[in-house]
Design a protein around this motif. Structure first.
Motif, PDB file in Angstrom:
ATOM      1  N   VAL A  92     106.850  59.301  13.657  1.00 44.40           N
ATOM      2  CA  VAL A  92     107.453  58.418  12.657  1.00 44.40           C
ATOM      3  C   VAL A  92     106.388  57.462  12.148  1.00 44.40           C
ATOM      4  O   VAL A  92     105.709  56.806  12.936  1.00 44.40           O
ATOM      5  CB  VAL A  92     108.631  57.611  13.249  1.00 44.40           C
ATOM      6  N   GLU A  93     106.240  57.388  10.835  1.00 39.25           N
ATOM      7  CA  GLU A  93     105.336  56.403  10.265  1.00 39.25           C
ATOM      8  C   GLU A  93     106.003  55.040  10.345  1.00 39.25           C
ATOM      9  O   GLU A  93     107.174  54.889   9.996  1.00 39.25           O
ATOM     10  CB  GLU A  93     105.022  56.746   8.824  1.00 39.25           C
TER      11      GLU A  93
ATOM     12  N   ALA B 181      95.446  53.114  18.669  1.00 42.17           N
ATOM     13  CA  ALA B 181      94.272  53.984  18.755  1.00 42.17           C
ATOM     14  C   ALA B 181      93.716  54.121  17.339  1.00 42.17           C
ATOM     15  O   ALA B 181      94.220  54.891  16.529  1.00 42.17           O
ATOM     16  CB  ALA B 181      94.651  55.341  19.339  1.00 42.17           C
ATOM     17  N   HIS B 182      92.680  53.321  17.044  1.00 38.51           N
ATOM     18  CA  HIS B 182      92.128  53.167  15.695  1.00 38.51           C
ATOM     19  C   HIS B 182      90.807  53.933  15.601  1.00 38.51           C
ATOM     20  O   HIS B 182      89.834  53.597  16.282  1.00 38.51           O
ATOM     21  CB  HIS B 182      91.923  51.663  15.434  1.00 38.51           C
TER      22      HIS B 182
ATOM     23  N   SER C 202     106.124  57.077  24.238  1.00 37.84           N
ATOM     24  CA  SER C 202     105.806  57.323  25.648  1.00 37.84           C
ATOM     25  C   SER C 202     106.613  56.333  26.467  1.00 37.84           C
ATOM     26  O   SER C 202     107.082  55.314  25.941  1.00 37.84           O
ATOM     27  CB  SER C 202     104.311  57.161  25.941  1.00 37.84           C
ATOM     28  N   ASP C 203     106.769  56.627  27.753  1.00 29.66           N
ATOM     29  CA  ASP C 203     107.552  55.729  28.597  1.00 29.66           C
ATOM     30  C   ASP C 203     106.873  54.381  28.802  1.00 29.66           C
ATOM     31  O   ASP C 203     107.499  53.432  29.261  1.00 29.66           O
ATOM     32  CB  ASP C 203     107.891  56.378  29.940  1.00 29.66           C
ATOM     33  N   LYS C 204     105.609  54.265  28.415  1.00 30.27           N
ATOM     34  CA  LYS C 204     104.889  52.989  28.517  1.00 30.27           C
ATOM     35  C   LYS C 204     105.039  52.150  27.252  1.00 30.27           C
ATOM     36  O   LYS C 204     104.561  51.027  27.207  1.00 30.27           O
ATOM     37  CB  LYS C 204     103.416  53.240  28.806  1.00 30.27           C
ATOM     38  N   GLY C 205     105.645  52.688  26.214  1.00 28.00           N
ATOM     39  CA  GLY C 205     105.834  51.950  24.967  1.00 28.00           C
ATOM     40  C   GLY C 205     105.485  52.764  23.745  1.00 28.00           C
ATOM     41  O   GLY C 205     106.115  52.651  22.721  1.00 28.00           O
ATOM     42  N   GLY C 206     104.466  53.584  23.854  1.00 23.83           N
ATOM     43  CA  GLY C 206     104.095  54.437  22.739  1.00 23.83           C
ATOM     44  C   GLY C 206     102.715  54.132  22.204  1.00 23.83           C
ATOM     45  O   GLY C 206     102.053  53.187  22.621  1.00 23.83           O
ATOM     46  N   THR C 207     102.308  54.969  21.274  1.00 21.89           N
ATOM     47  CA  THR C 207     100.994  54.855  20.640  1.00 21.89           C
ATOM     48  C   THR C 207     101.174  54.854  19.138  1.00 21.89           C
ATOM     49  O   THR C 207     102.001  55.592  18.605  1.00 21.89           O
ATOM     50  CB  THR C 207     100.095  56.051  21.048  1.00 21.89           C
ATOM     51  N   VAL C 208     100.387  54.038  18.459  1.00 18.84           N
ATOM     52  CA  VAL C 208     100.297  54.087  17.000  1.00 18.84           C
ATOM     53  C   VAL C 208      98.884  54.541  16.672  1.00 18.84           C
ATOM     54  O   VAL C 208      97.899  53.944  17.125  1.00 18.84           O
ATOM     55  CB  VAL C 208     100.616  52.729  16.351  1.00 18.84           C
ATOM     56  N   HIS C 209      98.788  55.644  15.918  1.00 20.27           N
ATOM     57  CA  HIS C 209      97.502  56.177  15.477  1.00 20.27           C
ATOM     58  C   HIS C 209      97.586  56.445  13.975  1.00 20.27           C
ATOM     59  O   HIS C 209      98.564  56.089  13.340  1.00 20.27           O
ATOM     60  CB  HIS C 209      97.115  57.419  16.292  1.00 20.27           C
ATOM     61  N   TRP C 210      96.579  57.037  13.397  1.00 19.53           N
ATOM     62  CA  TRP C 210      96.471  57.204  11.936  1.00 19.53           C
ATOM     63  C   TRP C 210      96.501  55.837  11.255  1.00 19.53           C
ATOM     64  O   TRP C 210      97.179  55.640  10.244  1.00 19.53           O
ATOM     65  CB  TRP C 210      97.559  58.112  11.361  1.00 19.53           C
ATOM     66  N   THR C 211      95.753  54.889  11.818  1.00 21.35           N
ATOM     67  CA  THR C 211      95.648  53.539  11.247  1.00 21.35           C
ATOM     68  C   THR C 211      94.418  53.460  10.346  1.00 21.35           C
ATOM     69  O   THR C 211      93.695  52.467  10.359  1.00 21.35           O
ATOM     70  CB  THR C 211      95.565  52.483  12.370  1.00 21.35           C
TER      71      THR C 211
ATOM     72  N   GLY D  35      96.858  54.973   6.602  1.00 15.94           N
ATOM     73  CA  GLY D  35      97.290  53.883   7.459  1.00 15.94           C
ATOM     74  C   GLY D  35      96.285  52.745   7.392  1.00 15.94           C
ATOM     75  O   GLY D  35      95.271  52.842   6.699  1.00 15.94           O
ATOM     76  N   TRP D  36      96.555  51.666   8.117  1.00 17.80           N
ATOM     77  CA  TRP D  36      95.654  50.518   8.129  1.00 17.80           C
ATOM     78  C   TRP D  36      95.990  49.574   9.287  1.00 17.80           C
ATOM     79  O   TRP D  36      97.061  49.663   9.880  1.00 17.80           O
ATOM     80  CB  TRP D  36      95.706  49.746   6.816  1.00 17.80           C
ATOM     81  N   LEU D  37      95.045  48.698   9.548  1.00 23.25           N
ATOM     82  CA  LEU D  37      95.259  47.543  10.410  1.00 23.25           C
ATOM     83  C   LEU D  37      94.940  46.325   9.578  1.00 23.25           C
ATOM     84  O   LEU D  37      94.037  46.349   8.736  1.00 23.25           O
ATOM     85  CB  LEU D  37      94.341  47.583  11.644  1.00 23.25           C
ATOM     86  N   SER D  38      95.664  45.242   9.801  1.00 25.87           N
ATOM     87  CA  SER D  38      95.428  43.989   9.102  1.00 25.87           C
ATOM     88  C   SER D  38      95.214  42.902  10.153  1.00 25.87           C
ATOM     89  O   SER D  38      96.033  42.743  11.069  1.00 25.87           O
ATOM     90  CB  SER D  38      96.625  43.649   8.219  1.00 25.87           C
TER      91      SER D  38
END
Length: 151
Positions: free
Chosen positions: A57-58, A94-95, A121-130, A141-144
């Motif tokens: 999911v984005e 994960a950038h 994931s059971d630890k909270g999850g990962t966000v990638h494609w930033t 994607g991006w980080l600010s």
């Protein structure tokens, strides 16, 4: 791309990837808080994804850095850190620093906005494609952080 307010949050869900390579996800739902305001726990787009064990999911949101992790230098290099979202979920960011600039000087307690793909994931999850997609096949994607956008 400028980020108007880190307080604005949105979730874009899709069930079968991108439609026709247009860069637009199928099925869009948006939840937002007032621009410039601190997001409330109920405005956390990660919480329902985590509770529902959803992946692919984005998602756009914010969090506070709770831990800086060593870079992952296996394959594509990734800057890694943990964010705590307004709803209390800990997520790994994960950038890809082979594609996008590193957030040099990032520290525990800093607020970071993000747009990327969420994987449960059971630890909270990962966000990638930033980061941007050099091939143009995936939503950018991006980080600010500290008034700058890293893509």
């Amino acid at each position: 791309m400028a980020v108007c307010a880190l307080g604005a949050l949105a979730v874009f869900g899709y069930s079968q990837g991108w439609i026709g390579g247009s860069g637009s996800p199928a099925g869009t739902s948006i939840a937002s808080s007032a621009p410039g305001s601190e997001p409330a726990a109920g405005d956390d787009p990660i919480r329902p994804l985590f509770d529902g064990r959803r992946s692919g999911v984005e998602v756009q949101g914010t969090g506070v850095v709770s831990r800086i992790l060593p870079d992952d230098d296996q394959g594509s290099r990734h800057q890694k850190f943990l964010l705590t979202t307004p709803g209390g979920v800990s997520i790994l960011i994960a950038h890809n620093i082979d594609i996008a600039p590193r957030l040099d000087g990032l520290a525990v307690g800093d607020r970071v906005g993000f747009l990327g793909d969420y994987e449960w994931s059971d630890k909270g999850g990962t966000v990638h494609w930033t980061h941007h997609d050099p091939s143009g096949q995936h939503q950018n994607g991006w980080l600010s952080w500290k008034g700058r956008t890293f893509s």
